[in-house]
Motif scaffolding. Structure first.
Motif, PDB file in Angstrom:
ATOM      1  N   UNK A  77       0.847  -1.194   0.000  1.00  0.00           N
ATOM      2  CA  UNK A  77       0.000   0.000   0.000  1.00  0.00           C
ATOM      3  C   UNK A  77       0.885   1.248   0.000  1.00  0.00           C
ATOM      4  N   UNK A 110      -1.853  19.972  -0.100  1.00  0.00           N
ATOM      5  CA  UNK A 110      -2.925  19.406   0.725  1.00  0.00           C
ATOM      6  C   UNK A 110      -3.655  18.255   0.047  1.00  0.00           C
ATOM      7  N   UNK A 112      -4.222  14.507  -0.924  1.00  0.00           N
ATOM      8  CA  UNK A 112      -3.776  13.191  -0.479  1.00  0.00           C
ATOM      9  C   UNK A 112      -4.439  12.142  -1.372  1.00  0.00           C
ATOM     10  N   UNK A 113      -3.729  11.067  -1.597  1.00  0.00           N
ATOM     11  CA  UNK A 113      -4.282   9.975  -2.391  1.00  0.00           C
ATOM     12  C   UNK A 113      -3.520   8.712  -2.047  1.00  0.00           C
TER      13      UNK A 113
ATOM     14  N   UNK B  23     -10.418   9.746  -5.608  1.00  0.00           N
ATOM     15  CA  UNK B  23      -9.075   9.236  -5.377  1.00  0.00           C
ATOM     16  C   UNK B  23      -8.184  10.319  -4.778  1.00  0.00           C
ATOM     17  N   UNK B  24      -8.215  11.504  -5.364  1.00  0.00           N
ATOM     18  CA  UNK B  24      -7.411  12.613  -4.847  1.00  0.00           C
ATOM     19  C   UNK B  24      -8.333  13.511  -4.026  1.00  0.00           C
ATOM     20  N   UNK B  25      -7.985  13.698  -2.785  1.00  0.00           N
ATOM     21  CA  UNK B  25      -8.824  14.475  -1.873  1.00  0.00           C
ATOM     22  C   UNK B  25      -8.010  15.623  -1.284  1.00  0.00           C
ATOM     23  N   UNK B  26      -8.700  16.711  -0.925  1.00  0.00           N
ATOM     24  CA  UNK B  26      -8.024  17.831  -0.275  1.00  0.00           C
ATOM     25  C   UNK B  26      -8.161  17.642   1.235  1.00  0.00           C
ATOM     26  N   UNK B  27      -7.037  17.570   1.909  1.00  0.00           N
ATOM     27  CA  UNK B  27      -7.075  17.265   3.348  1.00  0.00           C
ATOM     28  C   UNK B  27      -7.933  18.285   4.103  1.00  0.00           C
ATOM     29  N   UNK B  28      -7.905  19.544   3.642  1.00  0.00           N
ATOM     30  CA  UNK B  28      -8.644  20.576   4.375  1.00  0.00           C
ATOM     31  C   UNK B  28     -10.160  20.400   4.225  1.00  0.00           C
ATOM     32  N   UNK B  30     -11.536  17.268   4.428  1.00  0.00           N
ATOM     33  CA  UNK B  30     -11.890  16.008   5.093  1.00  0.00           C
ATOM     34  C   UNK B  30     -12.472  16.295   6.477  1.00  0.00           C
ATOM     35  N   UNK B  45      -6.397  11.128   7.382  1.00  0.00           N
ATOM     36  CA  UNK B  45      -5.993  11.478   6.014  1.00  0.00           C
ATOM     37  C   UNK B  45      -6.210  10.284   5.096  1.00  0.00           C
ATOM     38  N   UNK B  46      -5.818   9.120   5.552  1.00  0.00           N
ATOM     39  CA  UNK B  46      -6.005   7.881   4.792  1.00  0.00           C
ATOM     40  C   UNK B  46      -6.227   6.793   5.822  1.00  0.00           C
ATOM     41  N   UNK B  51     -11.082   4.145   3.669  1.00  0.00           N
ATOM     42  CA  UNK B  51     -10.675   3.807   2.298  1.00  0.00           C
ATOM     43  C   UNK B  51     -10.430   2.330   2.081  1.00  0.00           C
ATOM     44  N   UNK B  53      -7.940   0.674   3.422  1.00  0.00           N
ATOM     45  CA  UNK B  53      -6.523   0.313   3.553  1.00  0.00           C
ATOM     46  C   UNK B  53      -6.372  -0.748   4.637  1.00  0.00           C
ATOM     47  N   UNK B  56      -1.602   0.403   6.213  1.00  0.00           N
ATOM     48  CA  UNK B  56      -1.132   1.689   6.756  1.00  0.00           C
ATOM     49  C   UNK B  56      -2.318   2.627   6.950  1.00  0.00           C
ATOM     50  N   UNK B  58      -2.896   7.078   7.943  1.00  0.00           N
ATOM     51  CA  UNK B  58      -2.243   8.368   8.214  1.00  0.00           C
ATOM     52  C   UNK B  58      -3.247   9.333   8.812  1.00  0.00           C
ATOM     53  N   UNK B 135       1.924  14.805  11.589  1.00  0.00           N
ATOM     54  CA  UNK B 135       1.396  13.762  10.715  1.00  0.00           C
ATOM     55  C   UNK B 135       1.788  12.436  11.365  1.00  0.00           C
TER      56      UNK B 135
END
Lengths: 179, 179
Positions: A77, A110, A112-113, B23-28, B30, B45-46, B51, B53, B56, B58, B135
């Motif tokens: 991952x 900013x 994340x993916x 797939x691509x997200x803006x952390x701000x 979330x 974040x992930x 998602x 996962x 891992x 984050x 982080x």
């Protein structure tokens, strides 16, 4: 059969024991190198070879304008956090014989993916004026990467790069198993 | 025996399927919440629950001046990267019956450190004037945390908190296994 054995290293690249390695480290004082890849600055922030981690690894990577990762896949991952700059993520599934035309995703600060396991991908600094800096997280280090010369290459033809460039100096000489 | 089953969620906290999650997200953008913990802002974040996962996860966490994590341990690997502010890491081994007096480590922007598996630790924003932002990367989500009321509490008395605060809303009701 060739076996690789790795040994823990320190941040001076001389791969001595991590016993006595400071617990809290300043990222700006860690080893930074291009590892022969034009436009790349790679820092292993926390690594299996550096610190003995077995389950996660973190990298800080900076791509100069126009530079990019190879087209590649791996079975671990991977999560990205974009710290600075912008660029393009190219992503193709591993469901067919070859990746084919990838999806394109714009990435910016900013963003994340995560990369689905075994999906073929490339991160490209497509911004001509600014570095792209990303924090990269992978599972199950050390990573084994399969590299493609282009998006039409069959998955079975992708070439294994192991150890990856920045892990090379901390691997022992390969052992040749007579069996 | 009580079993927890989790279901993937989205970033609105309603735990619907992650199919179609961008797939691509803006952390701000979330979900950000204190989860009832004074001074904390937590963003997954992930995540495994968000998602799917498996290896891992984050988090982006911000601690107001004076706020801190509980004293706790977990059997996964954990890596921190300090993005802003400063503070203190308290760390004690799990080799004795109780943690005892912890080591103190100063942390500041660009610091990175990892928590050895099962070592007891606490991160504290000891800077009265500035938020501490980190982080956090963990392996093998979802995390199972054992919480201590103080550093003299025996390891065997530490209380399991599972699911962790920010994972609660994505867990199904526990199933009671009649066996």
């Amino acid at each position: 059969m060739v076996k690789f054995i790795y040994r823990p290293g320190n941040n001076n690249g001389d791969c001595s024991s991590f016993v006595g390695f400071p617990l809290v480290r300043n990222i700006s004082e860690l080893q930074q190198d291009s590892y022969g890849i034009g436009g790349l600055s790679h820092i292993t922030v926390a690594g299996s070879l550096l610190l003995g981690l077995k389950e996660v690894e973190a990298w800080l990577e900076t791509f100069a304008p126009g530079s990019r990762t190879p087209i590649h896949r791996h079975s671990c991952e991977e999560v990205f956090v974009v710290l600075k700059g912008s660029g393009t993520l190219y992503l193709a599934s591993s469901a067919h014989k070859s990746p084919g035309k990838p999806e394109e995703h714009f990435i910016s600060p900013n963003s994340t993916f995560h990369i689905p396991v075994n999906d073929v991908h490339q991160v490209w600094n497509s911004n001509a004026h600014e570095d792209l800096q990303v924090l990269v997280i992978i599972s199950r280090p050390p990573v084994k990467v399969f590299i493609y010369s282009d998006w039409s290459m069959p998955h079975t033809a992708a070439k294994l790069k192991f150890p990856i460039f920045w892990d090379e100096q901390c691997f022992e000489e390969p052992l040749h198993d007579e069996l």
